[in-house]
Each structure stands twice: as C-alpha cells, then as structure tokens.
Design an enzyme around this catalytic site. Structure first.
Site, mmCIF file in Angstrom:
data_model
loop_
_atom_site.group_PDB
_atom_site.id
_atom_site.type_symbol
_atom_site.label_atom_id
_atom_site.label_comp_id
_atom_site.label_asym_id
_atom_site.label_seq_id
_atom_site.Cartn_x
_atom_site.Cartn_y
_atom_site.Cartn_z
ATOM 1 N N ASP A 234 0.877 -0.999 0.107
ATOM 2 C CA ASP A 234 0.076 -0.079 -0.056
ATOM 3 C C ASP A 234 0.990 1.303 0.030
ATOM 4 O O ASP A 234 0.319 2.330 -0.314
ATOM 5 C CB ASP A 234 -0.960 0.051 1.246
ATOM 6 C CG ASP A 234 -0.359 0.446 2.522
ATOM 7 O OD1 ASP A 234 0.711 -0.339 2.725
ATOM 8 O OD2 ASP A 234 -1.218 1.050 3.087
ATOM 9 N N CYS B 94 11.800 0.019 5.993
ATOM 10 C CA CYS B 94 11.024 -0.051 4.983
ATOM 11 C C CYS B 94 11.760 0.502 3.673
ATOM 12 O O CYS B 94 12.084 1.555 3.576
ATOM 13 C CB CYS B 94 9.725 0.968 5.063
ATOM 14 S SG CYS B 94 8.588 0.614 3.731
#
Length: 442
Positions: free
Chosen positions: A329, A383
C-alpha cells in the site's frame, strides 16, 4: 504480541501457487490491504501519503468498489489462504465513507464463501469521524477490530489532522472513542509520528495509555520525499540523493529531500528511546507497542512481526477499488502494479515471481553500510520506501531514518538482551516494571 495493526498474519514462505499445498512445510498465505473507496477521505491530513492517489490513479470523485468486484475479491481472497483463519483489512482513504450497507454486504459475502471451520476476521482503519451508534453496534456485533488514527492529545493531534475546511478533528475523534467504549468495540491506536508530535514522546505515549486506555499502539514514522505525489519509491534521480547526516537529509531545509512534515531522523531516534524507556519501566506486559514487541521477539531469535523490520517483505499487497493489485500500500504507483483481479487470480499475482522479487530485494538491495551494522538483524534496512539517502561511502539505498534507528538500538539492544535473559529464567515480570530501564539494570 501482534502483527501490523491488529491480528497476527504470520510470515510465510513464498512458494509457487501450483505446489503450495503439495509441498510439506509450506503454506500459501498472504495479506491484502483493501482500499474499496480508493483515496477518498473526509478530512485533509497534511501528511497523508494516500490522498494524492486521486490524481495519480485518475480516480473518480466517488470511487467505490462495485458489488461484483467486491464479491470476486472476497471469494478469491478466502480461497487463496491455506489457513483456518482469514483476516480482511479495510483501509483508505476513509473506508467508512462507503456506508454501513457496504460492510453489511461484506459480512454476507464472507459467510457465503467461508467454508465450515474457517474463521473470518475484519480490521477497519478509520479516522473515526463518521462513527455513530449504528456503526459501533455493527462493529461490535461482527467483531471488527478498529485501528483508530490519532496523533496524541488535542494540541498535538490538531496540528496536521484537520478537516477539509481546516478545522480541528480531535473532539470528533474523542466522540468516536467514547462510542467505541460504550459498545465494547475493540480498538487500537495508530499514530503517525511526524515532525511535530515527535518532539513530545511522553505526552503522546501517556495520553494513549492513560486517557485512551489502549493496549496496542502502532507508531509509524512519516517519511515522504518532496516528489512523492508523482515519483514512485526507488525511481529517483541518483544525483539528487543526499548523504546521511547532510542538511538535505533532514526536514526544514530548502533543499531537503523530504517534505516539511516528515519526521526528523534524530528526533525519531529520541522518540523511540523515550517511549521505550517509559514502556519498559511502567507498561511492560500490559501495553503492546508494535516496534518494541517485535524487537523483543527478534532478540529472542523469532521472526519479525512487522514487514518493516523483516528480512524480506512482499506478503502485504494492496487492492484498489478498481481491482488493481499493487506490491504494497506504500507502493501504489503504476510502476508497482501487479495486475487486476478482473483479469488474473489474486494468488497468482500475490505469489508471482515478480512479487517474490519485490520481497527479496528488501534484503538483497541493502548497502554494505547496513550489512556491517550490529543492529542489522533488528532493522533489516526498515521499509524500502524510505531508502532515499546515501551512506557515508556514497552508496545509494540507505534508509532516511538510519541515524535515529541506530541511536535507538544502541540504547535499547542491551536492555532487550537483558529482558530476554530475565524472561528465559522465568523471573517475575512485575519486577521489570519497578527498575530503571538503563542497560546496567539487567
């Protein structure tokens, strides 16, 4: 200990779809974050990473997943999981804008396609603005777990979380909190740590624990390159990438690589240190904080519970209201589109060679600077979307938050090792909450 905002979605091996059930020791399972209302939202958080998808993906004014597509998604998602428990996550934008009838339909379809013995769970991430008694009654009856977005006490929360007319939203969120409690709806706090609230770690943490009385907190740092609305992660101009520690690698500089609301990496490290010390001294075993819980698990030699601190990623894909599937996402850009469930089966895309490569690259693309780091097994480069700066040696692909993450683990790792040692010896957990959270305490 829990994964992501709520329920446990265990890390699993990536294996070809055709052999997933046949190969012993492997199971076929992945997680999907559904955006059935696209990027549409009823408030205008200045730091939102998803609102711009309206323009990027050319979404209509009222994006909405059709009934036919919703049924196809639910059928394929349930069928693709080799588990007796399936978790649906509904996000946005703001998913409650779809209305209660949409989610009543969700429940009907889940019951239609879940075979006997299959448990279906639902998570709903919301800003809480629309929630009323009817909503909360439905959520309670159907055992929804709510992830409530809130950034701290009133003066802190209202800094960035405002309506489209620039009005504060805190009082509206607190009305939702009261209703969730009244109807006994389970909810967790999702906190986006930005350039402002990062400076108030104790105020934010104690508000969540003492006033909201939540038992699970998810802290997510805000890191957005200035061109995030148009440029996909890892598709950037190499010559513009700043070095670790340079003014351009921090917010507030006219030449900064990130937006002004992005968290400062050193402030992020301090935020983690302060909240970790507060947590371990006063709330250990009573309150779960996503980043701290997984650090304990990893120190015990167990897999990370979060994708951001896992060696690999790629097991949490996103589906948009059109049925388009994306690698994550945070990677909802044309460059990371895997296909569409109108044309391909969901598991074929989720377990494809392309998506496997996306997940494996989290480890394989780490710079040497990371591979030499003593905290590698706790961080794994965080991330990939945040890997936007250069190492001191000039290698591209270092995480923007690196300095803060290292500061935190320099402080926390000795405590984590001591905590795990005490846990392994069976010491009374209450003893831990009475001592100082200094390394020598363990």
């Amino acid at each position: 200990m829990s994964k992501y905002l709520t329920r446990n979605t265990t890390e699993l091996d990536v294996v070809p779809l055709k052999t997933a059930k046949a190969d012993k020791g492997h199971v076929r399972r992945f997680h999907v974050m559904a955006k059935p209302g696209g990027a549409k939202c009823n408030i205008d958080c200045q730091y939102c990473f998803y609102l711009h998808k309206e323009g990027l993906l050319h979404q209509p004014k009222q994006p909405r997943m059709s009934d036919e597509l919703l049924e196809r998604y639910i059928e394929q998602y349930i069928a693709s999981q080799d588990s007796n428990e399936v978790t649906f996550s509904w996000q946005g934008g703001e998913p409650t804008l779809l209305g209660l009838d949409f989610f009543r339909k969700v429940i009907v379809l889940q019951k239609k396609y879940a075979a006997e013995g299959i448990t279906v769970n639902n998570d709903l991430q919301t800003n809480g603005i629309i929630l009323n008694e009817e909503w909360c009654e439905f959520l309670a009856q159907n055992n929804f777990l709510v992830g409530l977005s809130i950034d701290g006490p009133e003066n802190i929360h209202n800094k960035y979380r405002v309506t489209r007319s620039n009005k504060p939203t805190f009082h509206l969120v607190m009305k939702a909190v009261a209703l969730l409690r009244q109807y006994d709806v389970k909810f967790n706090a999702l906190v986006t740590v930005n350039r402002h609230n990062v400076k108030y770690p104790i105020e934010v943490y104690r508000f969540l624990v003492d006033e909201l009385k939540v038992s699970y907190i998810q802290f997510t740092p805000v890191v957005e390159p200035k061109n995030f609305e148009s440029a996909a992660p890892q598709f950037f101009n190499d010559s513009a990438v700043p070095f670790l520690g340079s003014p351009e690698a921090r917010p507030g500089n006219v030449m900064s690589i990130v937006t002004d609301w992005s968290v400062d990496p050193d402030d992020w490290g301090n935020f983690l240190k302060v909240t970790f010390e507060e947590w371990i001294n006063n709330d250990l075993g009573r309150v779960m904080v996503n980043l701290f819980e997984t650090a304990v698990a990893q120190t015990m030699g167990k897999p990370s519970q979060l994708c951001v601190t896992s060696e690999f990623c790629g097991k949490a894909i996103a589906v948009e209201h059109t049925g388009d599937i994306y690698s994550c996402d945070h990677f909802v850009y044309p460059e990371y589109k895997l296909g569409n469930i109108n044309d391909q089966n969901l598991p074929d895309m989720a377990l494809s060679v392309r998506q496997e490569g996306f997940g494996m690259s989290k480890r394989d693309s780490l710079p040497e600077y990371c591979k030499r780091c003593p905290h590698l097994n706790l961080c794994w480069g965080e991330c990939p979307k945040n890997r936007i700066i250069k190492t001191p040696d000039g290698e591209i692909g270092l995480n923007y938050l690196c300095s803060g993450i290292k500061t935190f683990f320099d402080f926390a790792q000795p405590i984590l090792v001591g905590l795990v040692t005490v846990m392994n010896t069976g010491a009374n957990k209450t003893q831990l909450s009475k001592g100082s959270a200094k390394p020598e305490s363990f």
